[in-house]
Every structure is written in C-alpha cells, then in structure tokens.
Design a protein around this motif. Structure first.
Motif, PDB file in Angstrom:
ATOM      1  N   ASN A 109      51.004  49.181 105.771  1.00 53.61           N
ATOM      2  CA  ASN A 109      50.624  48.411 106.936  1.00 53.61           C
ATOM      3  C   ASN A 109      51.423  47.273 107.142  1.00 53.61           C
ATOM      4  O   ASN A 109      51.635  46.384 106.104  1.00 53.61           O
ATOM      5  CB  ASN A 109      49.245  48.228 107.034  1.00 53.61           C
ATOM      6  N   PHE A 110      52.217  46.989 108.448  1.00 50.21           N
ATOM      7  CA  PHE A 110      52.770  45.852 108.518  1.00 50.21           C
ATOM      8  C   PHE A 110      52.185  45.171 109.957  1.00 50.21           C
ATOM      9  O   PHE A 110      51.921  45.839 110.951  1.00 50.21           O
ATOM     10  CB  PHE A 110      54.258  46.293 109.173  1.00 50.21           C
ATOM     11  N   GLU A 111      51.792  43.933 109.636  1.00 46.82           N
ATOM     12  CA  GLU A 111      51.011  43.245 110.824  1.00 46.82           C
ATOM     13  C   GLU A 111      51.948  42.986 112.013  1.00 46.82           C
ATOM     14  O   GLU A 111      53.163  42.702 111.917  1.00 46.82           O
ATOM     15  CB  GLU A 111      50.769  42.098 110.402  1.00 46.82           C
ATOM     16  N   PRO A 112      51.347  43.210 113.260  1.00 46.34           N
ATOM     17  CA  PRO A 112      51.778  43.177 114.616  1.00 46.34           C
ATOM     18  C   PRO A 112      52.442  41.742 114.715  1.00 46.34           C
ATOM     19  O   PRO A 112      51.502  40.844 114.289  1.00 46.34           O
ATOM     20  CB  PRO A 112      50.659  43.513 115.573  1.00 46.34           C
ATOM     21  N   THR A 113      53.573  41.472 115.394  1.00 45.92           N
ATOM     22  CA  THR A 113      53.786  40.111 115.700  1.00 45.92           C
ATOM     23  C   THR A 113      53.811  39.576 117.014  1.00 45.92           C
ATOM     24  O   THR A 113      54.050  38.440 117.373  1.00 45.92           O
ATOM     25  CB  THR A 113      55.285  40.005 115.308  1.00 45.92           C
ATOM     26  N   LEU A 114      53.219  40.665 117.899  1.00 43.59           N
ATOM     27  CA  LEU A 114      53.296  40.248 119.179  1.00 43.59           C
ATOM     28  C   LEU A 114      51.699  40.549 119.962  1.00 43.59           C
ATOM     29  O   LEU A 114      51.112  41.311 119.092  1.00 43.59           O
ATOM     30  CB  LEU A 114      54.279  40.892 120.027  1.00 43.59           C
ATOM     31  N   THR A 115      51.472  40.468 121.021  1.00 44.14           N
ATOM     32  CA  THR A 115      50.350  41.108 121.693  1.00 44.14           C
ATOM     33  C   THR A 115      50.419  41.793 122.970  1.00 44.14           C
ATOM     34  O   THR A 115      51.582  41.937 123.306  1.00 44.14           O
ATOM     35  CB  THR A 115      49.432  39.661 122.032  1.00 44.14           C
ATOM     36  N   LYS A 116      49.428  42.346 123.563  1.00 43.29           N
ATOM     37  CA  LYS A 116      49.440  43.289 124.638  1.00 43.29           C
ATOM     38  C   LYS A 116      50.132  42.583 125.785  1.00 43.29           C
ATOM     39  O   LYS A 116      51.008  43.378 126.457  1.00 43.29           O
ATOM     40  CB  LYS A 116      48.421  44.021 124.961  1.00 43.29           C
ATOM     41  N   MET A 126      47.448  47.866 102.016  1.00 45.20           N
ATOM     42  CA  MET A 126      48.168  48.288 100.838  1.00 45.20           C
ATOM     43  C   MET A 126      48.697  46.997  99.923  1.00 45.20           C
ATOM     44  O   MET A 126      49.652  46.571 100.830  1.00 45.20           O
ATOM     45  CB  MET A 126      48.974  49.460 101.098  1.00 45.20           C
ATOM     46  N   ASP A 127      48.638  46.803  98.845  1.00 45.02           N
ATOM     47  CA  ASP A 127      49.475  45.498  98.309  1.00 45.02           C
ATOM     48  C   ASP A 127      50.647  46.057  97.783  1.00 45.02           C
ATOM     49  O   ASP A 127      51.079  47.331  97.498  1.00 45.02           O
ATOM     50  CB  ASP A 127      48.432  44.826  97.090  1.00 45.02           C
ATOM     51  N   GLU A 128      51.579  45.079  97.134  1.00 47.61           N
ATOM     52  CA  GLU A 128      52.953  45.529  96.396  1.00 47.61           C
ATOM     53  C   GLU A 128      52.893  46.136  95.383  1.00 47.61           C
ATOM     54  O   GLU A 128      53.586  47.299  95.230  1.00 47.61           O
ATOM     55  CB  GLU A 128      53.364  44.027  96.217  1.00 47.61           C
ATOM     56  N   LYS A 129      51.764  46.291  94.561  1.00 47.57           N
ATOM     57  CA  LYS A 129      51.612  47.087  93.585  1.00 47.57           C
ATOM     58  C   LYS A 129      51.581  48.405  93.839  1.00 47.57           C
ATOM     59  O   LYS A 129      52.290  49.319  93.274  1.00 47.57           O
ATOM     60  CB  LYS A 129      50.584  46.689  92.543  1.00 47.57           C
ATOM     61  N   GLU A 130      50.698  48.858  94.803  1.00 49.06           N
ATOM     62  CA  GLU A 130      50.402  50.253  95.189  1.00 49.06           C
ATOM     63  C   GLU A 130      51.643  50.628  95.931  1.00 49.06           C
ATOM     64  O   GLU A 130      52.077  51.986  95.577  1.00 49.06           O
ATOM     65  CB  GLU A 130      49.412  50.427  96.482  1.00 49.06           C
ATOM     66  N   ILE A 131      52.385  49.820  96.742  1.00 48.71           N
ATOM     67  CA  ILE A 131      53.844  50.583  97.162  1.00 48.71           C
ATOM     68  C   ILE A 131      54.900  50.714  96.054  1.00 48.71           C
ATOM     69  O   ILE A 131      55.244  51.950  96.097  1.00 48.71           O
ATOM     70  CB  ILE A 131      54.384  49.529  98.191  1.00 48.71           C
ATOM     71  N   THR A 132      54.763  49.910  94.994  1.00 46.30           N
ATOM     72  CA  THR A 132      55.535  50.262  93.834  1.00 46.30           C
ATOM     73  C   THR A 132      55.274  51.627  93.097  1.00 46.30           C
ATOM     74  O   THR A 132      55.940  52.330  92.773  1.00 46.30           O
ATOM     75  CB  THR A 132      55.570  49.128  92.849  1.00 46.30           C
ATOM     76  N   ASP A 133      53.876  51.687  92.881  1.00 47.02           N
ATOM     77  CA  ASP A 133      53.560  52.929  92.360  1.00 47.02           C
ATOM     78  C   ASP A 133      53.915  54.361  92.928  1.00 47.02           C
ATOM     79  O   ASP A 133      54.058  55.233  92.295  1.00 47.02           O
ATOM     80  CB  ASP A 133      52.120  52.907  92.223  1.00 47.02           C
ATOM     81  N   VAL A 134      54.104  54.308  94.221  1.00 51.55           N
ATOM     82  CA  VAL A 134      54.383  55.462  95.045  1.00 51.55           C
ATOM     83  C   VAL A 134      55.670  55.155  95.898  1.00 51.55           C
ATOM     84  O   VAL A 134      55.750  55.497  96.946  1.00 51.55           O
ATOM     85  CB  VAL A 134      53.419  55.971  96.037  1.00 51.55           C
ATOM     86  N   THR A 135      56.498  54.515  95.316  1.00 56.98           N
ATOM     87  CA  THR A 135      58.040  54.091  95.845  1.00 56.98           C
ATOM     88  C   THR A 135      58.555  55.207  96.946  1.00 56.98           C
ATOM     89  O   THR A 135      58.866  54.690  97.778  1.00 56.98           O
ATOM     90  CB  THR A 135      58.867  53.942  94.652  1.00 56.98           C
ATOM     91  N   TRP A 136      58.685  56.427  96.615  1.00 53.96           N
ATOM     92  CA  TRP A 136      59.358  57.127  97.663  1.00 53.96           C
ATOM     93  C   TRP A 136      58.366  58.238  98.525  1.00 53.96           C
ATOM     94  O   TRP A 136      59.097  58.857  99.216  1.00 53.96           O
ATOM     95  CB  TRP A 136      60.226  58.214  96.637  1.00 53.96           C
TER      96      TRP A 136
END
Length: 516
Positions: A189-196, A1-11
C-alpha cells in the motif's frame, strides 16, 4: 505491509502487475486473427471490428492520465484493484456477447476503463516497490510482458478461435483477474498524496473529448474526408485548450491533471512520443497483416497466428537480452539498434505480400520486426523515467502509458484505414482491369466493396454475377495496399529513430544526482 514482508515476497507484486500488463495488451491484438469469425458470429463488418478494436485502446488512452491522477488521490493499490474489477466485468460481458454492441460495451468500454486504471498503476507500483537494478528489471519485465502479449496475441487468438472460440480469450482474462485479487494482499500500500478536491474535472473532460475526436476522425476517413478533417481540427483545438488550462492551473499553484512543466523533462516528453510511435507501427502493421492473411490467403485464425509467431519470438528474445546488455551498452544505443532492425524488417516485408505468400516468405521479416521492437519496448520506460522526480512517478507513468495505448489505437485506425481505404479506392482500377465491362456498374462496385468488408465471409447467393472475379479484384488491391502499408510503417519507425537523438542517457541523470 512493512518492508520485511515486501522483501519476503520480492517478485510476487511484479508477477501480478505483469499479468495485468499482459492481458491489457493482449486485448488489443488477440482478436485480430478472429476478425473473419467475428464478422460471421456477430453479423458485422471489417470496419465495425476495426472501430471496436480502436475504441478499446482509445478509451484506455483517454482515461489513462485520469487513472494516473486517481492513484495520488485514493492510492495506487486501490486504483489498480478497482480497475481490475471493472476489467473483469467487461471480460465476462465480452465472453457472452451476442452482437457487436455487447462486444463493444464489454471489451471497448468496460475493459478500456479498467485498463486505464490498471496500466499506470502497474508502472508506478513497480517504480516504488523496487529500487536500483531491481527497478530496471521490473520495468523491463512489464514492458516485455506487454510486448510479448502484443506479439503472442495473434497466436493465442488463433488457437482459441480455431479449436474453441474467441470467447475463451476473454474467459482467460477473467481468470487472471481472479488470480490478481486472490494474491492482491502481496501488493504494497502506498499512501495517497492528494485529496478529492484536487481532482481536475475540467481538464479530464477536455482530454477525453480531444483524444476521442482525433481517433474518431481517422476512423471515419473511409466514410467522409470532410468529417475527418473537421474532427481532427476540433481535436487539435480541444487539446490546445486542455494544455492552456493545465498550464493555468500549474501557474496558479493548483493541482492539474498533468503538470505541463513535467514535459520539460526531455526524456519523459521524447520517450512518450517514441512509445506512441512504436505502438502505432506495431499495432497498425499487425492489424493490416492479419487482414491480409485472412482475406487474401483465406487463412483460419490458427494459421494466421502461426504466421505472426516469428514476431513473438523476436520480441521475447530481445526483451530478455536488452536489460542484460545495458551493463555494457547504454539504453540509447540499444534503442537505436532496435529501430534500425525493425525499419529494415518493414522494408523487407513490403516486398513479401502477394497471392503466393507463405510462412517462409514472411517469417524472416516478421522475426526481425519483433526483434527490433523488443529492444525499444523493453528499455523505453526505464530511460523515459530517468529524469523524473519520484513524486511525479505516477503522472509520468500515466503519460507513458497514454502514449503507448494511444499509439495502438492510432495504429489500428490510421494504418488499418490506409489498408481499407486504399483497397476501396483501388477497386475502380482493379475493376477496370479484371472486369472492364463492369466499370460503370455501381452495383458491381458496391458488391465488390461488400466482399472486401465481409472479408469473403458472405453467402455467395447474396452477390450477383461472378464472385470469383470480385475475389480476384479484392485480392489484387489488398496486395498493392500492403506494400504501401509496410513502407509507411518503415517511415514511421524512422521518425522514432530520429527522436532518439534528443534522448539523454540514464548515466547522465545519475551523474547529476551524484553532483547534487
């Protein structure tokens, strides 16, 4: 989901994660008013219900940091939704429970696991989705929803238990989980920063056994003091090993379950303790008051919830006002005001419980109690995360959530045990006063204790002798025990007030960032 989409559905993301925070906290309070009905429906006792309630929050707390770390390994949104799925299955099983074991499995175990995955994700998703003033509002809203759920839980539980069945409470939770899944596409979605391979299995096992040993020890206080002391000591040893192991991983530049160096951030470490203490006082006192109202005053679930409603109103009011006041008064001052108000309320309530207690007797104290707690709960997360780096937000939110849920579990265990153990120990003196001819009658003592554990929900033909005397004895010792419980609650809140002296206000961290 891009930044614009998040702004459109802020809450919308905030609404979904706030609903999750609401039902997770609701679970720890809405069944308090249904205790007498649970005892009847599932043929169980007060101690068993206390154990089930405590283990729900304990399991959640024990796995919270694990859930927090998993966010960095498989992603915040995925962990949140996995937790929601497990939680939904647990809610379904709890709703159809036929005995205490089924309720424990669905409620304490499955919902506890689900809650441990969802709770830290709610805070970290909000922290990274919203910025600046919106972030303060979002975090305050999550805290407010949790606080409102804790307070409104008794009234909600009273309504469904009295007019439908306590089972419908779990049905509502299941419906909310379904709503979360329907609109889950709105969560970023926030990308993972670690591995298993970065998952700390050894640390996870040590933490789970350390926390569980502690609370289990408290719960067994009524049965055997020696076992309690042994389990508490064992818990401290295991948790010390956990801290040492985590420190070793940090020094070795490996990935620990929790970076011990994060505890050097004063607001995070102090804020976690404050959150634990606040939840302990709230969870324990609400459990004890519910026991009193149902056992001594013979209130049904709805009337019990109605008597706890002023606390809900107080939390809601201060949760709305507090974020707005931060533009003029700093977080630290407002939190102190909250502690002072709730301490005053607990002191007032310590003199209000008796066989002639009415709604008007406790309503002012309950309102002030909720009002004070609302200030602490709504602003606690924001000030605690103020000095934490963004890359550590997931772990920090997990630590705060652990403090809150562990506090609820400890509150039900410690303060609940104070009430039950105090009443049990007081039976001897009460029997000597009201039934002196029975002072050496072991059966009479045993039956009086059974009457206490069953909260009067027992067929009088199962008891021998004059049941009215047993009721009078139990009412007297519970009344005395409540005075002690509320005095202890006030003392616990005083510790929280003292801890605020060690907090740095948010503006000091903002100035440091500007200088850099």
């Amino acid at each position: 989901m891009d930044e614009k989409e998040i702004t459109d559905v802020t809450w919308i993301p905030l609404l979904l994660i706030s609903l999750a925070a609401f039902i997770i906290t609701l679970d720890s309070t809405f069944m308090n008013v249904a205790i007498s009905q649970l005892i009847t429906d599932l043929n169980t006792t007060v101690s068993t219900v206390q154990l089930i309630i405590s283990f729900y929050t304990l399991i959640t707390a024990s796995l919270m940091l694990i859930g927090s770390r998993l966010q960095d390994i498989i992603g915040k949104k995925k962990v949140f939704l996995i937790g929601a799925g497990i939680y939904g299955i647990g809610a379904l099983l709890a709703a159809i429970s036929q005995n205490a074991l089924m309720l424990f499995t669905g409620w304490s175990l499955l919902e506890g696991i689900g809650g441990s995955l969802m709770t830290p994700a709610t805070i970290s998703i909000a922290s990274q989705t919203y910025k600046s003033d919106k972030r303060t509002f979002a975090l305050a809203m999550i805290s407010a929803m949790a606080g409102i759920a804790a307070a409104i839980g008794p009234l909600f539980g009273g309504i469904v238990t009295t007019f439908l069945s306590w089972r419908y409470g779990f049905v509502l939770e299941l419906l909310i989980i379904i709503v979360v899944f329907i609109f889950s596409g709105k969560i970023q979605n926030f990308e993972p920063t670690l591995t298993k391979k970065d998952f700390d299995l050894t640390g996870s096992i040590l933490l789970i056994f350390g926390l569980m040993s502690f609370v289990l020890g408290i719960l067994l206080l009524e049965e055997d003091v020696i076992i309690t002391v042994s389990l508490v000591i064992l818990s401290l040893v295991i948790l010390s090993l956990f801290a040492s192991y985590e420190y070793g991983l940090t020094k070795g530049e490996k990935t620990p379950l929790i970076d011990i160096n994060m505890l050097k951030v004063r607001n995070l470490s102090v804020g976690t303790l404050i959150r634990l203490i606040t939840s302990l006082a709230m969870g324990g006192s609400l459990f004890a008051i519910s026991i009193f109202l149902q056992s001594v005053l013979k209130y049904d679930a709805f009337t019990t919830g109605l008597n706890l409603l002023p606390a809900t109103v107080g939390i809601l009011l201060s949760s709305i006002i507090a974020p707005k006041l931060t533009s003029k008064i700093n977080h630290k001052t407002l939190i102190r005001v909250g502690f002072l108000i709730s301490m005053l309320a607990a002191t007032i309530l310590s003199t209000r419980f008796g066989v002639n207690t009415t709604f008007s007797t406790i309503a002012p104290g309950m309102f002030l109690f909720g009002l004070g707690l609302g200030f602490v709960l709504s602003l606690g997360i924001d000030i605690s995360l103020a000095g934490t780096k963004e890359k550590n937000q997931s772990t920090a939110s997990g630590l705060l959530s652990t403090g809150q849920t562990l506090g609820m579990s400890m509150g039900t265990a410690i303060i609940g045990c104070m009430l039950i153990v105090g009443a049990t120990w007081g039976l001897h003196d009460a029997v000597n006063t009201y039934a002196p001819n029975q002072i050496n009658d072991e059966q009479f003592h045993a039956e009086s204790q059974e009457y206490l554990q069953k909260m009067g929900q027992i067929n009088i033909t199962e008891l021998q002798g004059d049941t009215s005397i047993k009721e009078q004895i139990v009412n007297t010792v519970l009344t005395d025990a409540m005075k002690f419980v509320m005095s202890v609650t006030s003392a616990i809140l005083a510790i929280g007030l003292l801890l605020t002296l060690a907090l740095n206000d948010i503006k000091s961290y903002q100035l440091k960032r500007l200088k850099k």
